[in-house]
Design an enzyme around this catalytic site. Structure first.
Site, PDB file in Angstrom:
ATOM      1  N   TRP A 199      21.099  11.683  -8.238  1.00  0.00           N
ATOM      2  CA  TRP A 199      21.385  11.829  -6.811  1.00  0.00           C
ATOM      3  C   TRP A 199      20.928  10.559  -6.086  1.00  0.00           C
ATOM      4  O   TRP A 199      19.847  10.029  -6.343  1.00  0.00           O
ATOM      5  CB  TRP A 199      20.648  13.045  -6.232  1.00  0.00           C
ATOM      6  CG  TRP A 199      20.801  13.130  -4.735  1.00  0.00           C
ATOM      7  CD1 TRP A 199      21.880  13.589  -4.050  1.00  0.00           C
ATOM      8  CD2 TRP A 199      19.860  12.677  -3.751  1.00  0.00           C
ATOM      9  NE1 TRP A 199      21.674  13.461  -2.691  1.00  0.00           N
ATOM     10  CE2 TRP A 199      20.436  12.904  -2.478  1.00  0.00           C
ATOM     11  CE3 TRP A 199      18.602  12.101  -3.819  1.00  0.00           C
ATOM     12  CZ2 TRP A 199      19.790  12.595  -1.291  1.00  0.00           C
ATOM     13  CZ3 TRP A 199      17.943  11.786  -2.635  1.00  0.00           C
ATOM     14  CH2 TRP A 199      18.541  12.046  -1.394  1.00  0.00           C
ATOM     15  N   ASP A 366      29.308  18.405  11.133  1.00  0.00           N
ATOM     16  CA  ASP A 366      28.742  18.700   9.813  1.00  0.00           C
ATOM     17  C   ASP A 366      28.010  20.044   9.828  1.00  0.00           C
ATOM     18  O   ASP A 366      28.267  20.902  10.672  1.00  0.00           O
ATOM     19  CB  ASP A 366      27.829  17.542   9.375  1.00  0.00           C
ATOM     20  CG  ASP A 366      27.804  17.341   7.868  1.00  0.00           C
ATOM     21  OD1 ASP A 366      27.115  18.115   7.179  1.00  0.00           O
ATOM     22  OD2 ASP A 366      28.477  16.413   7.377  1.00  0.00           O
ATOM     23  N   ASP A 367      27.099  20.224   8.904  1.00  0.00           N
ATOM     24  CA  ASP A 367      26.397  21.485   8.670  1.00  0.00           C
ATOM     25  C   ASP A 367      25.713  21.992   9.941  1.00  0.00           C
ATOM     26  O   ASP A 367      25.217  21.214  10.747  1.00  0.00           O
ATOM     27  CB  ASP A 367      25.359  21.240   7.566  1.00  0.00           C
ATOM     28  CG  ASP A 367      24.813  22.520   6.963  1.00  0.00           C
ATOM     29  OD1 ASP A 367      25.158  23.612   7.438  1.00  0.00           O
ATOM     30  OD2 ASP A 367      24.033  22.405   6.000  1.00  0.00           O
ATOM     31  N   LYS A 476      35.285  18.396   5.280  1.00  0.00           N
ATOM     32  CA  LYS A 476      34.332  17.903   4.291  1.00  0.00           C
ATOM     33  C   LYS A 476      33.861  19.113   3.489  1.00  0.00           C
ATOM     34  O   LYS A 476      33.190  19.999   4.018  1.00  0.00           O
ATOM     35  CB  LYS A 476      33.148  17.210   4.976  1.00  0.00           C
ATOM     36  CG  LYS A 476      32.107  16.657   3.998  1.00  0.00           C
ATOM     37  CD  LYS A 476      30.971  15.980   4.751  1.00  0.00           C
ATOM     38  CE  LYS A 476      29.890  15.468   3.801  1.00  0.00           C
ATOM     39  NZ  LYS A 476      28.755  14.843   4.527  1.00  0.00           N
ATOM     40  N   ASP A 478      31.611  20.560   0.737  1.00  0.00           N
ATOM     41  CA  ASP A 478      30.363  20.202   0.076  1.00  0.00           C
ATOM     42  C   ASP A 478      30.017  21.208  -1.027  1.00  0.00           C
ATOM     43  O   ASP A 478      30.524  22.338  -1.059  1.00  0.00           O
ATOM     44  CB  ASP A 478      29.232  20.140   1.105  1.00  0.00           C
ATOM     45  CG  ASP A 478      28.188  19.083   0.777  1.00  0.00           C
ATOM     46  OD1 ASP A 478      28.133  18.641  -0.382  1.00  0.00           O
ATOM     47  OD2 ASP A 478      27.429  18.704   1.685  1.00  0.00           O
ATOM     48  N   MET A 479      29.117  20.806  -1.928  1.00  0.00           N
ATOM     49  CA  MET A 479      28.617  21.662  -3.010  1.00  0.00           C
ATOM     50  C   MET A 479      27.260  21.107  -3.428  1.00  0.00           C
ATOM     51  O   MET A 479      27.180  20.039  -4.006  1.00  0.00           O
ATOM     52  CB  MET A 479      29.597  21.668  -4.183  1.00  0.00           C
ATOM     53  CG  MET A 479      29.274  22.685  -5.260  1.00  0.00           C
ATOM     54  SD  MET A 479      28.036  22.153  -6.456  1.00  0.00           S
ATOM     55  CE  MET A 479      28.976  21.028  -7.461  1.00  0.00           C
ATOM     56  N   ASN A 480      26.194  21.836  -3.113  1.00  0.00           N
ATOM     57  CA  ASN A 480      24.863  21.233  -3.139  1.00  0.00           C
ATOM     58  C   ASN A 480      23.889  21.824  -4.150  1.00  0.00           C
ATOM     59  O   ASN A 480      22.680  21.812  -3.924  1.00  0.00           O
ATOM     60  CB  ASN A 480      24.240  21.301  -1.735  1.00  0.00           C
ATOM     61  CG  ASN A 480      24.774  20.204  -0.836  1.00  0.00           C
ATOM     62  OD1 ASN A 480      24.781  19.042  -1.206  1.00  0.00           O
ATOM     63  ND2 ASN A 480      25.243  20.581   0.341  1.00  0.00           N
ATOM     64  N   ASP A 548      25.186  10.280  -1.026  1.00  0.00           N
ATOM     65  CA  ASP A 548      24.351  10.527   0.154  1.00  0.00           C
ATOM     66  C   ASP A 548      23.530   9.306   0.528  1.00  0.00           C
ATOM     67  O   ASP A 548      22.994   9.230   1.636  1.00  0.00           O
ATOM     68  CB  ASP A 548      23.408  11.703  -0.111  1.00  0.00           C
ATOM     69  CG  ASP A 548      24.076  13.046   0.086  1.00  0.00           C
ATOM     70  OD1 ASP A 548      25.177  13.092   0.651  1.00  0.00           O
ATOM     71  OD2 ASP A 548      23.491  14.064  -0.335  1.00  0.00           O
TER      72      ASP A 548
END
Length: 731
Positions: A199, A366-367, A476, A478-480, A548
């Site tokens: 990461w 975003d989030d 966007k 995402d997958m975290n 990121d």
């Protein structure tokens, strides 16, 4: 024709513009690899393989002691009947054994390229553009049939391979291994390159010579991962960017994978690639089939760069799809590093207004906009608007941004669920889990079980409802986190080993349906940045958040390594604030911009905090990028100086007719008493003259490539320069 079968020699010859891929049928039964590399004429080829007696190798026929599967360069080898090397497949029979031997039955050559059921794949735009060889092998005793698929597409020096395994017997079979490709090389005098990292440090270039035994990469994480990318290449000795032979292998898949180069006792090399056999099992009932993902094989005798440009053009134009395959990507501003979870509608509008003043075209929220999402401990899965932050709802905020003359985009993380969420409280069995084991969390979240159709339906319906509620033009996705406790409450014990791959099939189904339903939306994939930057996702989403880590210096290695396989059009690249939030380094707005403009350009900071001087510089950056973005996003990329080899990095983009070029030069640290750098360009037309737009000076293409350009003196650390050239008519 691109695929030729010589019945007399029993030779299959696949041809592209510059390459040949050749295999034959040993004893009329065993597909044996003969040649992959520079194009050759179809003269006598069968004697490229000759069996020879080897110690401790068993024979197929006692009357022919020199014929052993252990030395045969097989196209799709098994294990248990004489080949002791890495197999491409393993099928467990009802009697508990796994001895199988696939031999040739028939073949067909057809126009076009059939789609792969449920899987992403390279495509042909017309039937006349491609040819596909389907080679059928069978073990009648085991009740196993394999259909090997080989496709060549006009204009691309690539061979695309996959396999489909079918149970033709009367009882069940268990697949414990089903790889996409196996390929034997006649020697081991190669170096291997791979893209490895972590990461915030993804896809660093690693190069090492082959040695006896196994070298390779894999992911057991349920995703292609930050740590390894589903790609490797073998390089002939002394191969560099612009010369030498490169053999690339790239897997069109987004889950756990394995890719290996095995050097055996005789000094030959077998490359294998496909779904990771670790933890994989697939039960095949009579009549059922299993389709592997496809592997894209690229050969170039023009060095690593030549190989890369083939992958770039193929993935940009025959893997990515939809409106934004060819359309310019908008310049965007994302609020994540500006606000994190702490925002309201007025703050978002303020940032958007500041972006509009700079010429930015798209605002991305975003989030934090849904459920009760004040931090990362809650609400994933609850895809409804948080009216505490947005009292008038999402349509009102979208309209406020659009009134400014900007498009609106939105962040989702559809594959995840928070234990603290309405969705989890209603359906606690919808996550991946194993009975009587803890449900391990990462980033305070669990993974929804996409092997279950009802879970996929929920994601499709909930995301579609949001996208239909307002004129949203960007997502966007995402997958975290990666997979733990890989089990499904909906599968019986004998099928639990199918969970991870069924998840990927479910994900692909979800992405196919949502992206098809909203064709005007530009989808960008993300997984903690670049944790799922792979060809499988690019089939549905033409760009991925590259990392990121937005530090300009770190991005040099990340973007350089990514470009070994993936085009600039696939890389999201933004300017963020300094000190950088990941490495706490401060670099100039100029260098941050020069690096970010080598991908899909945007900003990820609070624009309302810019000084007037920064506003003017950012406005100039946006205007310049709009002028050159088609060149970056659609042009051919040439890497000039590697950040893995020194203090300097350089790359450039050239359009199709070589009439325009953009070169970027980046220096990390200053040194005392240094000479001015001279940069040699690539990809230009030596017969054309080019004007450097910044200065108006005119240079011959031959001069720029063979003698180079003396750059201006740079002062201080973290310096960069973009050079824009346009061809001019000769007097």
């Amino acid at each position: 024709m691109s695929i030729i079968y010589d019945a007399e020699q029993q030779i299959f010859h696949l041809q592209t513009t510059n390459t040949s891929y050749v295999f034959g049928l040993a004893r009329g039964s065993y597909p044996v690899h003969l040649h992959w590399g520079r194009k050759i004429r179809g003269s006598a080829l069968s004697d490229l393989y000759g069996p020879g007696a080897m110690g401790f190798s068993s024979t197929v026929d006692p009357k022919e002691p020199a014929f052993s599967l252990d030395t045969l360069p097989q196209e799709y080898p098994g294990y248990g009947s004489g080949d002791f090397r890495e197999p491409a497949y393993e099928a467990e029979l009802l009697n508990g054994t796994s001895v199988t031997e696939l031999t040739y039955v028939t073949h067909s050559i057809l126009k076009g390229k059939p789609a792969l059921e449920g899987l992403p794949a390279v495509y042909a735009e017309s039937g006349d553009e491609a040819e596909t060889l389907q080679l059928v092998l069978e073990d009648a005793t085991a009740g196993l049939r394999a259909e090997l698929s080989y496709t060549v597409i006009s204009g691309f020096d690539a061979v695309i391979r996959s396999a489909r395994l079918t149970n033709t017997g009367s009882g069940p079979l268990k697949l414990n291994r089903a790889l996409s490709v196996a390929l034997d090389f006649p020697h081991a005098n190669y170096e291997l390159i791979q893209l490895s990292g972590s990461w915030a440090r993804e896809r660093h270039l690693v190069r090492a010579p082959l040695h006896n035994g196994r070298q390779g990469i894999d992911s057991k994480r349920g995703a292609s991962s930050h740590q390894q990318n589903p790609f490797l290449a073998l390089l002939a000795p002394q191969t560099v960017e612009d010369s030498g032979e490169a053999y690339g292998f790239s897997l069109v898949y987004s889950g756990s994978f394995s890719a290996n180069a095995d050097v055996d006792q005789y000094g030959t090399t077998r490359v294998t690639m496909g779904i990771n056999p670790f933890g994989f099992r697939w039960l095949l009932a009579p009549g059922e089939s299993f389709q592997t993902p496809e592997a894209v094989l690229v050969y170039s005798d023009q060095g690593i760069g030549g190989m890369s440009r083939i992958y770039h053009r193929l993935y940009r134009t025959r893997l990515a799809r939809g409106l934004y395959r060819d359309e310019p990507r908008p310049v965007l501003i994302n609020n994540w590093e500006a606000t994190y979870f702490n925002f309201d509608a007025d703050k978002i509008e303020d940032i958007a207004r500041a972006g509009k003043a700079l010429g930015i075209e798209l605002f991305v929220l975003d989030d934090g906009w849904f459920g009760r999402r004040d931090d990362d401990t809650t609400s994933l899965g609850d895809w409804f608007v948080d009216t505490r932050k947005l009292p008038q709802g999402l349509p009102d905020l979208v309209e406020r941004v659009r009134r400014l003359g900007m498009q609106f985009g939105l962040w989702f993380e559809p594959e995840m669920v928070s234990p603290d969420s309405e969705l989890y409280r209603a359906h606690p069995d919808w996550c991946l889990h194993v009975p009587d084991r803890r449900r391990s969390q990462a980033r305070n979240q669990l993974i929804l079980d996409l092997s279950r159709p009802e879970v996929c339906d929920y994601i499709i319906d909930s995301v579609s409802s949001v996208l239909a509620s307002a004129p949203i033009t960007y997502v966007k996705w995402d997958m975290n986190r990666h997979m733990t406790e890989i089990g499904s409450a909906a599968l019986p014990p004998e099928r639990q080993g199918e969970t991870a791959h069924r998840y990927m099939l479910g994900l692909y189904r979800v992405m196919e349906e949502i992206t098809s339903k909203f064709p005007h939306v530009l989808f960008e994939s993300c997984s903690g940045g670049g944790g799922r930057f792979d060809p499988g996702i690019l089939h549905y989403m033409p760009q991925t958040w590259t990392s990121d880590d937005t530090d300009a210096v770190e991005r040099l290695k990340i973007q350089y390594g990514t470009s070994i396989v993936y085009p600039a059009s696939s890389m999201g690249s933004h300017i963020s604030a300094v000190p950088n939030h990941q490495v706490h380094r401060s670099t100039s707005l100029s260098m941050r911009g020069d690096v970010a403009m080598s991908g899909n350009f945007g900003y990820e900071l609070d624009l309302t905090l810019f000084t007037p001087e920064e506003q003017a510089e950012a406005a100039a950056q946006v205007a310049f990028y709009k002028d050159i973005r088609s060149l970056v996003q659609q042009g051919d990329m040439y890497r000039l100086l590697s950040p893995f080899e020194g203090n300097e990095t350089a790359w450039m983009f050239v359009d199709a007719d070589r009439s325009e070029a953009l070169a970027g030069y980046f220096r990390v640290l200053a040194g005392p008493n240094m000479s001015r750098p001279r940069l040699r360009l690539q990809g230009l037309d030596p017969e054309k003259d080019y004007v450097l737009k910044e200065t108006g000076a005119v240079y011959g293409g031959d001069r720029l490539m063979y003698a180079g350009l003396l750059l201006q003196e740079l002062h201080g650390d973290f310096q960069s320069k973009l050079l824009h050239f346009v061809a001019v008519d000769k007097a």
